[in-house]
Design an enzyme around this catalytic site. Structure first.
Site, PDB file in Angstrom:
ATOM      1  CE  LYS A   1      -4.476   0.937   0.206  1.00  0.00           C
ATOM      2  NZ  LYS A   1      -5.621   0.112  -0.206  1.00  0.00           N
TER       3      LYS A   1
HETATM    4  P1  NAD Z   1     -13.350   7.672  -2.410  1.00  0.00           P
HETATM    5  O1  NAD Z   1     -12.361   8.726  -2.135  1.00  0.00           O
HETATM    6  O2  NAD Z   1     -13.886   7.523  -3.784  1.00  0.00           O
HETATM    7  O3  NAD Z   1     -14.620   7.837  -1.446  1.00  0.00           O
HETATM    8  C1  NAD Z   1     -14.550   7.983  -0.077  1.00  0.00           C
HETATM    9  C2  NAD Z   1     -15.883   8.537   0.404  1.00  0.00           C
HETATM   10  O4  NAD Z   1     -15.888   8.594   1.825  1.00  0.00           O
HETATM   11  C3  NAD Z   1     -16.174   9.959  -0.086  1.00  0.00           C
HETATM   12  O5  NAD Z   1     -17.539  10.069  -0.427  1.00  0.00           O
HETATM   13  C4  NAD Z   1     -15.900  10.814   1.131  1.00  0.00           C
HETATM   14  O6  NAD Z   1     -16.680  12.003   1.145  1.00  0.00           O
HETATM   15  C5  NAD Z   1     -16.321   9.878   2.229  1.00  0.00           C
HETATM   16  N1  NAD Z   1     -15.705  10.181   3.527  1.00  0.00           N
HETATM   17  C6  NAD Z   1     -14.467  10.660   3.787  1.00  0.00           C
HETATM   18  N2  NAD Z   1     -14.319  10.835   5.114  1.00  0.00           N
HETATM   19  C7  NAD Z   1     -15.484  10.431   5.677  1.00  0.00           C
HETATM   20  C8  NAD Z   1     -15.950  10.367   7.008  1.00  0.00           C
HETATM   21  N3  NAD Z   1     -15.175  10.746   8.033  1.00  0.00           N
HETATM   22  N4  NAD Z   1     -17.202   9.885   7.211  1.00  0.00           N
HETATM   23  C9  NAD Z   1     -17.976   9.500   6.167  1.00  0.00           C
HETATM   24  N5  NAD Z   1     -17.599   9.566   4.904  1.00  0.00           N
HETATM   25  C10 NAD Z   1     -16.377  10.027   4.665  1.00  0.00           C
HETATM   26  O7  NAD Z   1     -12.689   6.304  -1.883  1.00  0.00           O
HETATM   27  P2  NAD Z   1     -13.070   4.818  -2.259  1.00  0.00           P
HETATM   28  O8  NAD Z   1     -12.150   4.367  -3.327  1.00  0.00           O
HETATM   29  O9  NAD Z   1     -14.543   4.695  -2.439  1.00  0.00           O
HETATM   30  O10 NAD Z   1     -12.611   4.064  -0.925  1.00  0.00           O
HETATM   31  C11 NAD Z   1     -13.451   3.968   0.221  1.00  0.00           C
HETATM   32  C12 NAD Z   1     -12.992   2.806   1.081  1.00  0.00           C
HETATM   33  O11 NAD Z   1     -13.005   1.612   0.302  1.00  0.00           O
HETATM   34  C13 NAD Z   1     -11.570   2.914   1.624  1.00  0.00           C
HETATM   35  O12 NAD Z   1     -11.519   2.286   2.892  1.00  0.00           O
HETATM   36  C14 NAD Z   1     -10.754   2.111   0.633  1.00  0.00           C
HETATM   37  O13 NAD Z   1      -9.548   1.628   1.188  1.00  0.00           O
HETATM   38  C15 NAD Z   1     -11.732   0.995   0.352  1.00  0.00           C
HETATM   39  N6  NAD Z   1     -11.507   0.268  -0.897  1.00  0.00           N
HETATM   40  C16 NAD Z   1     -11.524   0.906  -2.097  1.00  0.00           C
HETATM   41  C17 NAD Z   1     -11.346   0.160  -3.257  1.00  0.00           C
HETATM   42  C18 NAD Z   1     -11.462   0.786  -4.616  1.00  0.00           C
HETATM   43  O14 NAD Z   1     -11.446   0.039  -5.604  1.00  0.00           O
HETATM   44  N7  NAD Z   1     -11.607   2.078  -4.749  1.00  0.00           N
HETATM   45  C19 NAD Z   1     -11.103  -1.207  -3.187  1.00  0.00           C
HETATM   46  C20 NAD Z   1     -11.093  -1.821  -1.938  1.00  0.00           C
HETATM   47  C21 NAD Z   1     -11.309  -1.070  -0.802  1.00  0.00           C
END
Ligand code: NAD
Length: 420
Positions: free
Chosen positions: A109
């Site tokens: 990561k």
């Molecule tokens: P992203 O940046 O697209 O979205 C994150 C969202 O969370 C945004 O809407 C933001 O406004 C919101 N957010 C931020 N702080 C917050 C808070 N304190 N309370 C509530 N909402 C809040 O990110 P993403 O890619 O959707 O990733 C989200 C999670 O999923 C992370 O934990 C990431 O590690 C995990 N993840 C993502 C992927 C991927 O393919 N993108 C894959 C596996 C896991």
């Protein structure tokens, strides 16, 4: 809200999870130590010329946790709270995620401490390219393949791909996944994590005999994962999305709403808050709503011993990485709530990243139907392996998933041996 008594340090949590399962698997102490430590950690401090002409020094990390099974793989996060321990934890979880999904990668990561919301596109590009050149010594298609994570996207990946390609003198699409289609991205990658989560929730719903048509859903974090998950559950399963949130707050409506309309509203206004026909709800309250399915899709450490007793959902699908502490896990297990752990629930993202890399290396591209069908096969296979482990060892889903994953990594060490 009162503070939970347990630690919220993600790396301490990741290590506790390994200890818990290590004991159950009777792992030898030396092997346990191997699994509890990252193989390689790179910290970089690098200058970026900002739009006002001033130079600012940023700090970034790339942690390569374990590559017993294959090349390192894992996303890059831009966030003001990024820390070495957070990146270590996320790299550790990537190791188990790839192993539980049965794809031939290890875990890594990366992260940069920054506030992307306050940076211009030009500043983000310069920071990304410089970070990419700093970590270039350890990444590459056969070594370590980054992907998007919180506040990074296809554009970020395109800049990294270009930076690495410029130094090589030829295009190297396989160095990152999650790229735009035209430079070697895969169809279906954008929604892959959420589609995988949908398949996992569907399999869990079958086990607990919950009908998804009309089932109520709350999603914390309406970003890439949360937004597509809400859309897919609404459009493909006929479920009722009654609450979603982002960093500015949340919205709730008993009648439910169409997440695509909320997405259009968020694009215009910058937040889901204020979407017509809904009431406001806080990011804490959204976790405790009376719903069938809860999907935490934002950040880690949000479900703790403090709020776990008040969670009402029957199924929790961890779209986010690390949203639940081990203490909260125990409470959910005792209360009979089926929690699909992150390393399984959101494994669809890395699975389609793997498909993208395979397409890049073979220079042959698949249709969206191919991608979705193969993803479904991998998700259902992984879900069933974890469910069987849960039943046979009488543990919760997280421990079942860790057992499947750790067994695979330990088996890889047994074959490879410890050098020299
Ligand atoms: P992203 O940046 O697209 O979205 C994150 C969202 O969370 C945004 O809407 C933001 O406004 C919101 N957010 C931020 N702080 C917050 C808070 N304190 N309370 C509530 N909402 C809040 O990110 P993403 O890619 O959707 O990733 C989200 C999670 O999923 C992370 O934990 C990431 O590690 C995990 N993840 C993502 C992927 C991927 O393919 N993108 C894959 C596996 C896991």
């Amino acid at each position: 809200m009162s503070k939970p008594k347990e630690t919220l340090n993600p790396f301490e949590i990741a290590r506790t999870q390994i200890d818990r399962v290590g004991k159950k698997l009777n792992l030898d102490g030396g092997m346990l130590e191997v699994l509890k430590n990252p193989r390689r950690e790179l910290t970089v401090h690098f200058p970026v010329k900002m739009d006002d002409g001033k130079v600012k020094v940023f700090t970034g990390y790339r942690v390569q946790y374990n590559d017993a099974i294959g090349p390192f793989k894992g996303g890059i996060r831009y966030h003001w709270n990024v820390s070495l321990d957070e990146v270590r934890a996320l790299a550790c979880w990537m190791t188990w995620k790839c192993a539980v999904m049965g794809i031939p990668y290890g875990g890594a990561k990366g992260g940069v401490i920054c506030n992307p919301k306050e940076m211009s596109k030009n500043e983000l590009e310069h920071m990304t390219r410089r970070y990419a050149s700093e970590i270039a010594i350890i990444i590459g298609p056969e070594k370590d393949i980054p992907a998007p994570d919180v506040y990074t996207d296809g554009q970020t990946m395109a800049w990294i791909m270009d930076t690495i390609s410029m130094s090589k003198g030829f295009a190297v699409p396989g160095v990152v996944t999650g790229k735009p289609l035209v430079i070697g991205g895969s169809l279906g990658r954008d929604e892959a994590t959420s589609r995988g989560l949908m398949y996992a929730v569907r399999e869990a719903a079958k086990k607990v005999k919950l009908t998804l048509k009309g089932a109520t859903i709350a999603v914390q974090g309406f970003g890439n994962v949360g937004m597509h998950f809400a859309r897919l559950m609404h459009d493909e399963q006929g479920s009722k999305i009654i609450a979603v949130s982002d960093s500015k707050g949340g919205i709730v409506s008993e009648k439910g709403f169409d997440p695509k309309e909320v997405q259009v509203f968020k694009e215009k206004t910058g937040s889901v808050v204020g979407f017509p026909g809904t009431k406001p709800v806080s990011n804490e309250e959204i976790l405790e709503l009376d719903v069938d399915i809860l999907a935490p899709c934002a950040l880690e450490g949000v479900l703790t011993s403090e709020n776990a007793p008040r969670v009402k959902a029957k199924i929790i699908g961890e779209g986010a990485n690390g949203p639940t502490t081990p203490e909260a896990d125990d409470i959910f297990h005792k209360r009979g709530i089926v929690l699909i752990p992150d390393i399984l629930a959101n494994g669809g993202g890395v699975t389609v990243s793997y498909f993208e890399w395979v397409q890049n290396l073979s220079e042959f591209f698949w249709t969206k139907a191919d991608v979705d069908q193969k993803l479904e096969g991998v998700m259902v296979g992984a879900f069933n392996r974890v469910w069987e482990m849960r039943e046979s060892k009488k543990v919760d889903m997280r421990q079942g998933a860790y057992m499947v994953a750790i067994n695979r990594v330990v088996e890889a060490y047994k074959w490879r041996g410890i050098f020299p």
